[in-house]
Design a protein around this motif. Sequence first.
Motif, PDB file in Angstrom:
ATOM      1  N   ASN A  14     -50.143 -13.781 -19.444  1.00 23.97           N
ATOM      2  CA  ASN A  14     -49.061 -12.783 -19.827  1.00 23.97           C
ATOM      3  C   ASN A  14     -48.929 -11.656 -19.272  1.00 23.97           C
ATOM      4  O   ASN A  14     -48.225 -10.580 -20.019  1.00 23.97           O
ATOM      5  N   GLN A  15     -49.624 -11.194 -18.418  1.00 22.87           N
ATOM      6  CA  GLN A  15     -49.563 -10.005 -17.632  1.00 22.87           C
ATOM      7  C   GLN A  15     -48.976 -10.021 -16.089  1.00 22.87           C
ATOM      8  O   GLN A  15     -49.434 -11.066 -15.779  1.00 22.87           O
ATOM      9  N   GLU A  16     -48.205  -9.093 -15.668  1.00 25.36           N
ATOM     10  CA  GLU A  16     -47.566  -9.177 -14.444  1.00 25.36           C
ATOM     11  C   GLU A  16     -48.621  -8.480 -13.611  1.00 25.36           C
ATOM     12  O   GLU A  16     -49.239  -7.590 -13.859  1.00 25.36           O
ATOM     13  N   CYS A  17     -48.639  -9.105 -12.370  1.00 31.44           N
ATOM     14  CA  CYS A  17     -49.868  -8.878 -11.494  1.00 31.44           C
ATOM     15  C   CYS A  17     -49.205  -8.953  -9.983  1.00 31.44           C
ATOM     16  O   CYS A  17     -48.257  -9.645  -9.845  1.00 31.44           O
ATOM     17  N   CYS A  36     -52.726  -5.367 -12.100  1.00 32.49           N
ATOM     18  CA  CYS A  36     -51.916  -6.016 -13.201  1.00 32.49           C
ATOM     19  C   CYS A  36     -51.581  -4.747 -14.109  1.00 32.49           C
ATOM     20  O   CYS A  36     -52.042  -3.612 -14.309  1.00 32.49           O
ATOM     21  N   ARG A  37     -50.492  -5.166 -14.736  1.00 25.04           N
ATOM     22  CA  ARG A  37     -49.731  -4.217 -15.688  1.00 25.04           C
ATOM     23  C   ARG A  37     -50.129  -4.146 -16.877  1.00 25.04           C
ATOM     24  O   ARG A  37     -50.683  -5.482 -17.601  1.00 25.04           O
ATOM     25  N   SER A  38     -50.732  -3.297 -17.452  1.00 19.46           N
ATOM     26  CA  SER A  38     -51.447  -3.224 -18.792  1.00 19.46           C
ATOM     27  C   SER A  38     -50.303  -3.131 -19.949  1.00 19.46           C
ATOM     28  O   SER A  38     -49.135  -3.254 -19.770  1.00 19.46           O
ATOM     29  N   GLY A  39     -50.613  -3.146 -21.262  1.00 16.98           N
ATOM     30  CA  GLY A  39     -50.007  -3.132 -22.422  1.00 16.98           C
ATOM     31  C   GLY A  39     -49.161  -1.843 -22.291  1.00 16.98           C
ATOM     32  O   GLY A  39     -48.061  -2.200 -22.774  1.00 16.98           O
ATOM     33  N   TRP A  72     -49.770   0.086 -14.232  1.00 17.10           N
ATOM     34  CA  TRP A  72     -50.474  -0.601 -13.355  1.00 17.10           C
ATOM     35  C   TRP A  72     -51.978  -0.142 -13.383  1.00 17.10           C
ATOM     36  O   TRP A  72     -52.463   0.813 -13.151  1.00 17.10           O
TER      37      TRP A  72
END
Length: 153
Positions: free
Chosen positions: A118-121, A142-145, A149
């Motif tokens: 469920n993370q954009e990487c 990856c994009r964190s919560g 990035w």
Amino acid sequence: MKAEQGWSATAQLAIAVTMLMGTLSACTTLPGGFGVGRSASPPPEAALADPSAQAFANALPTTGTVGAALDDTDRQAAAKAEIEALEISRTGAPVTWKNPETESSGVVVPGPTYIVNNQECRDYTHTLSAGGAEQLLRGRACRSGDGTWRPLN
């Protein structure tokens, strides 16, 4: 261009010109760039106040000809270019940076976005030039919560 029945040659020409203009408007050449993509200039001192930018700067090499030649301003510009490539560049569109004081430079090319847990990487390459040598880096972030990035390697 052959006129279709119901469309005048003038209307077809207007449509073709409009489509060409739309296509060309996506192309840019920026100072310091290689004619494609975006160019990132060295950031001000406060640029690495962002923990994400600091993480990218810390992930850059510190040894070898290239790593040893990079100064703090180079690292800041390189980190900014990596984040910019991940954040706003199309897949394959390079983001360049250059420090005119040291002549160090780099080209960051982002890969496609994908989802892991469920993370954009995105994967990316960064060709660094410093100290008369060149080094190709391969990275993944990856994009964190919080939406920033973070480099994974």
